[in-house]
Design an enzyme around this catalytic site. Structure first.
Site, PDB file in Angstrom:
ATOM      1  N   GLY A 178      14.331   2.472  -2.462  1.00 56.63           N
ATOM      2  CA  GLY A 178      15.448   2.991  -3.257  1.00 56.63           C
ATOM      3  C   GLY A 178      15.106   2.960  -4.732  1.00 56.63           C
TER       4      GLY A 178
ATOM      5  N   ASP B  66       3.296   3.282   7.016  1.00 54.65           N
ATOM      6  CA  ASP B  66       3.837   2.761   5.762  1.00 54.65           C
ATOM      7  C   ASP B  66       3.709   1.227   5.742  1.00 54.65           C
ATOM      8  OD1 ASP B  66       5.851   3.102   3.349  1.00 54.65           O
ATOM      9  OD2 ASP B  66       6.704   1.561   4.647  1.00 54.65           O
TER      10      ASP B  66
ATOM     11  N   LYS C 188       1.681   2.371  -2.799  1.00 51.32           N
ATOM     12  CA  LYS C 188       1.004   1.564  -1.771  1.00 51.32           C
ATOM     13  C   LYS C 188      -0.143   2.310  -1.126  1.00 51.32           C
ATOM     14  CE  LYS C 188       4.491   3.158   1.336  1.00 51.32           C
ATOM     15  NZ  LYS C 188       5.231   3.862   0.310  1.00 51.32           N
TER      16      LYS C 188
ATOM     17  N   VAL D 169       4.851  -2.840  -2.697  1.00 53.22           N
ATOM     18  CA  VAL D 169       5.214  -3.495  -1.429  1.00 53.22           C
ATOM     19  C   VAL D 169       6.658  -3.967  -1.501  1.00 53.22           C
ATOM     20  CG1 VAL D 169       4.773  -5.453   0.107  1.00 53.22           C
ATOM     21  CG2 VAL D 169       2.857  -4.285  -0.985  1.00 53.22           C
TER      22      VAL D 169
ATOM     23  N   LYS E 117       1.333  -1.678   3.415  1.00 53.10           N
ATOM     24  CA  LYS E 117       1.924  -2.840   2.732  1.00 53.10           C
ATOM     25  C   LYS E 117       1.287  -4.143   3.223  1.00 53.10           C
ATOM     26  CE  LYS E 117       6.275  -0.346   2.117  1.00 53.10           C
ATOM     27  NZ  LYS E 117       7.542  -0.016   2.770  1.00 53.10           N
TER      28      LYS E 117
HETATM   29  N1  HSE Z   1       9.789   4.494   3.645  1.00 54.67           N
HETATM   30  C1  HSE Z   1       9.773   3.112   3.278  1.00 54.67           C
HETATM   31  C2  HSE Z   1      10.749   2.342   4.128  1.00 54.67           C
HETATM   32  C3  HSE Z   1      10.092   2.847   1.851  1.00 54.67           C
HETATM   33  O1  HSE Z   1      11.425   2.920   4.987  1.00 54.67           O
HETATM   34  O2  HSE Z   1      10.831   1.143   3.958  1.00 54.67           O
HETATM   35  C4  HSE Z   1       8.974   3.187   0.948  1.00 54.67           C
HETATM   36  O3  HSE Z   1       7.858   2.404   1.230  1.00 54.67           O
END
Ligand code: HSE
Length: 428
Positions: A301, A200, A104, A131, A204
């Site tokens: 995951g 993060d 991403k 995403v 996305k």
């Molecule tokens: N670190 C992200 C989350 C997952 O906690 O959703 C990877 O994008």
């Protein structure tokens, strides 16, 4: 018999799961494609790490063993980071390989040049895993929902912060304690900044806004606030307003302008996203034909992310065996302006400490009225020393007006401090 030959860049949790999933479900892939998918090389940083499921002879330290191998059809970038990943993806396309990426950070900044090179070389660039892991949103928006004009995309797109906010809500614990627990459980990184400060999620929502509205939205266009200032008191007041607090990515197109933001948001408990708990992700869309749609599932995951990566490899495999006439990766045919945060309209939550005296509430109400801010509801709690805590929810208002009112309120002699401001979503 043609094989679809895959080279992996990276072999962390996602890369390992991609390899294992291809081995596990090969019978199905072979039946669907009429060709075997074979991982022929995997680029790693260290050959010393234990990787029990992966044959040693596949591993290499040299990215050119993938990027320059004439036999490799698909380069799968699951290494993360930006600079090397960008160079490798561009080189893979130049060397006539299709690309799948889960990155991403890369796509939220360099989507455009990567797509343009893919179009020029007539190679696919697929990025479903970038995403919300397993949630099938990118291909769905670009293909199955292409008949629609989409005007809103909103979601819980960071599992770490959703875990933290869920625990704070359910157990009344402060953020630092819950963050520590999330780190102990392996949900939060040792350096949790990207998740906790909303970066993060910002990447996305930039990607989602671009493909939903067919206009380029990059990371720098996104207004970002994280959850680090959320106090247990805010969670308790949210409960009193029959609401919860979630970190939302929100992108809306309205009057030919795009707003795109990530921030903690007060939402009513009967809102569909209020029930999305723990590390789960959910993405809500509004379109002119489908109405509304919500995707819910695991956003991170190894295997949930590999689910999306291998789905993209299968799409490319089908294309290699039965090529489409012309590849067009980039779907941004518009160039819409981005609203500043001041131009965004929202409901607001404001918490403040005031003198517990006659007329204080009416002075605050006057400042709101002078700035065209209408008050929806008020909670007042008496504190010691002739102080009171006031918490107000406003009706929908432009942020510029609300912030002017906030400055006016802070200048009142009877207001000690404004301790918290949150935006609030009422509808879906
Ligand atoms: N670190 C992200 C989350 C997952 O906690 O959703 C990877 O994008």
């Amino acid at each position: 018999m043609k094989k679809i030959k895959v080279g992996l860049l990276g072999c962390g949790a996602v890369g390992t799961s991609v390899y294992e999933l291809i081995q596990k479900n090969q019978d199905k892939y072979y039946a669907l494609l009429g060709a075997e998918i074979e991982v022929v090389k995997i680029v790693v940083h260290s050959l010393d790490k234990k990787r029990p499921s992966i044959p040693n002879q596949l591993l290499t330290l040299d990215p050119n063993e993938v990027l320059e191998d004439q036999d490799i059809d698909v380069v799968v970038e699951v290494m993360g980071g930006i600079t090397d990943a960008k160079d490798y993806v561009l080189k893979a396309l130049k060397n006539k390989k299709h690309v799948v990426t889960a990155n991403k950070d890369l796509m939220a900044v360099y989507g455009q040049p990567i797509f343009e090179l893919g179009d020029q070389e007539q190679k696919l660039v697929l990025f479903e895993a970038s995403v919300a892991g397993a949630l099938p949103v990118i291909g769905t928006i670009k293909n199955d929902l292409a008949s629609n004009k989409i005007n809103k995309v909103m979601g819980i797109i960071n599992g770490t912060t959703n875990f933290i906010l869920t625990k704070m809500f359910d157990e009344g614990l402060p953020l630092d304690l819950v963050l520590k627990e999330a780190q102990d459980l392996g949900y939060a990184e040792a350096d949790p900044t990207a998740d906790v400060e909303g970066l993060d999620a910002a990447r996305k929502i930039a990607i989602l806004a671009s493909i939903s509205f067919n206009t380029r939205v990059v990371l720098d266009d996104v207004y970002v606030e994280g959850i680090s200032k959320i106090a247990t008191d805010d969670i308790e007041y949210a409960k009193q307003f029959k609401s919860t607090i979630k970190l939302l990515g929100i992108a809306i197109v309205n009057d030919g302008k795009v707003e795109v933001r990530v921030h903690p948001t007060l939402i009513p408990l009967n809102h569909p996203l209020a029930k999305v708990d723990d590390v789960y992700n959910a993405i809500y869309l509004e379109g002119d034909a489908f109405g509304d749609l919500t995707f819910l599932g695991k956003g991170a995951g190894g295997f949930p992310t590999a689910s999306a990566v291998v789905g993209d490899i299968l799409t490319i495999g089908k294309n290699i065996l039965n090529p489409v006439s012309k590849i067009k990766n980039c779907t941004c045919y518009l160039d819409l302006p981005i609203k500043t945060i001041k131009q965004v309209e929202s409901h607001y939550y404001i918490r403040m400490i005031v003198a517990d005296e006659t007329g204080v509430l009416s002075k605050i109400a006057s400042v709101f009225a002078e700035n065209n801010v209408s008050i929806d509801s008020v909670i007042q709690k008496k504190l010691a020393n002739k102080k009171a805590e006031l918490v107000l929810l406003t009706d929908r208002v432009e942020e510029d007006n609300f912030m002017k009112a906030k400055v006016g309120i802070e200048s009142l002699i009877t207001v000690d401090s404004v301790t918290s401001i949150l935006r609030s979503e009422k509808e879906n």
